[in-house]
Design a protein around this motif. Structure first.
Motif, short mmCIF file in Angstrom:
data_model
loop_
_atom_site.label_atom_id
_atom_site.label_comp_id
_atom_site.label_asym_id
_atom_site.label_seq_id
_atom_site.Cartn_x
_atom_site.Cartn_y
_atom_site.Cartn_z
N LYS A 239 11.11 6.74 4.31
CA LYS A 239 10.93 7.91 3.44
C LYS A 239 11.89 7.92 2.25
CE LYS A 239 7.62 9.97 5.62
NZ LYS A 239 6.32 10.09 5.05
N HIS A 240 12.64 6.84 2.06
CA HIS A 240 13.60 6.74 0.94
C HIS A 240 13.29 5.52 0.09
CE1 HIS A 240 15.85 9.94 2.84
NE2 HIS A 240 15.78 9.28 3.97
N GLU B 170 10.88 10.86 -4.48
CA GLU B 170 11.17 12.24 -4.08
C GLU B 170 11.22 12.32 -2.56
OE1 GLU B 170 8.40 15.99 -4.57
OE2 GLU B 170 9.19 15.31 -6.52
N ASP B 171 12.18 13.07 -2.04
CA ASP B 171 12.33 13.21 -0.59
C ASP B 171 11.00 13.54 0.08
OD1 ASP B 171 15.00 12.62 -0.55
OD2 ASP B 171 15.68 14.71 -0.50
N GLY B 172 10.70 12.80 1.13
CA GLY B 172 9.51 13.05 1.93
C GLY B 172 8.23 12.46 1.39
N PHE C 297 5.35 3.92 1.08
CA PHE C 297 4.94 2.55 0.75
C PHE C 297 5.04 1.69 1.99
CE2 PHE C 297 6.86 3.58 -3.60
CZ PHE C 297 5.65 3.97 -4.11
N HIS C 298 4.15 0.73 2.10
CA HIS C 298 4.21 -0.24 3.19
C HIS C 298 4.08 -1.63 2.60
CE1 HIS C 298 3.81 -2.09 7.08
NE2 HIS C 298 2.76 -2.74 6.62
N THR D 77 0.84 -1.19 0.00
CA THR D 77 0.00 0.00 0.00
C THR D 77 0.88 1.25 0.00
OG1 THR D 77 -0.12 -0.01 2.42
CG2 THR D 77 -1.90 -1.14 1.23
N GLY D 78 0.28 2.38 -0.33
CA GLY D 78 0.99 3.65 -0.24
C GLY D 78 1.14 4.37 -1.56
#
Length: 181
Positions: free
Chosen positions: A133-134, A163-165, A169-170, A41-42
């Motif tokens: 976050k990466h 993109e940073d921030g 995704f999980h 997900t994400g």
């Protein structure tokens, strides 16, 4: 409603759905039952120094009762690519396979909605590395032969950076059940 507004509304709906699914996944079924066999997900934007707006969103699940059949996965994933002066486009794929291991996932699906009509009905694959976050991401349409027939459960290595921030995704790892005898 203009195209960007529609895209933003659909992306917001996907994020809300993915968040709810992620919460339900983390806690089991709420009645002491087993958790899903696997999930991805994400949403995240890919890093592009030229300013391209490339977004991927996932809501893919493999139910516990289908633990031995990753091709019984359900859900959708969406991707879009827009850039000033570039025609761009989007696609929504219906999930037909999900395999996860640790923080990695590979999902494939058949495109059921797109504004690039020659892609309608084609299977595509996407890979994700859930690194907080990466996060990283890869896809099956890389290279010279972008019209290849993609088999279920297959994609490239996750070579793109998000993109940073934006990486949220999980990946819920698949837990194979091995015979004991």
């Amino acid at each position: 409603m203009n195209r960007r507004t529609k895209i933003a509304a659909v992306a917001a709906a996907l994020l809300i759905t993915a968040g709810a699914a992620g919460s339900a996944t983390a806690s089991g079924d709420g009645r002491g039952g087993s958790r899903e066999a696997a999930a991805l997900t994400g949403t995240a934007k890919l890093y592009r120094p030229a300013g391209d707006d490339i977004t991927f969103s996932f809501d893919a699940h493999l139910a516990a009762e289908h633990n031995d059949d990753p091709q019984a996965a359900t859900g959708t994933f969406r991707f879009s690519h827009y850039k000033p002066g570039f025609p761009g486009g989007y696609a929504v794929a219906k999930v037909d396979c999900l395999v996860t291991g640790g923080k990695m996932a590979v999902v494939t699906g058949v495109i059921v909605d797109t504004d690039i009509k020659e892609r309608l009905g084609k299977r595509v694959g996407v890979s994700v590395n859930d690194l907080g976050k990466h996060d990283r991401l890869g896809y099956s349409w890389v290279g010279r032969e972008t019209d290849l027939e993609v088999p279920p459960c297959l994609s490239s290595a996750p070579f793109e950076k998000v993109e940073d921030g934006t990486g949220d995704f999980h990946v819920l790892p698949w837990q194979l059940e091995y015979p004991t005898e």
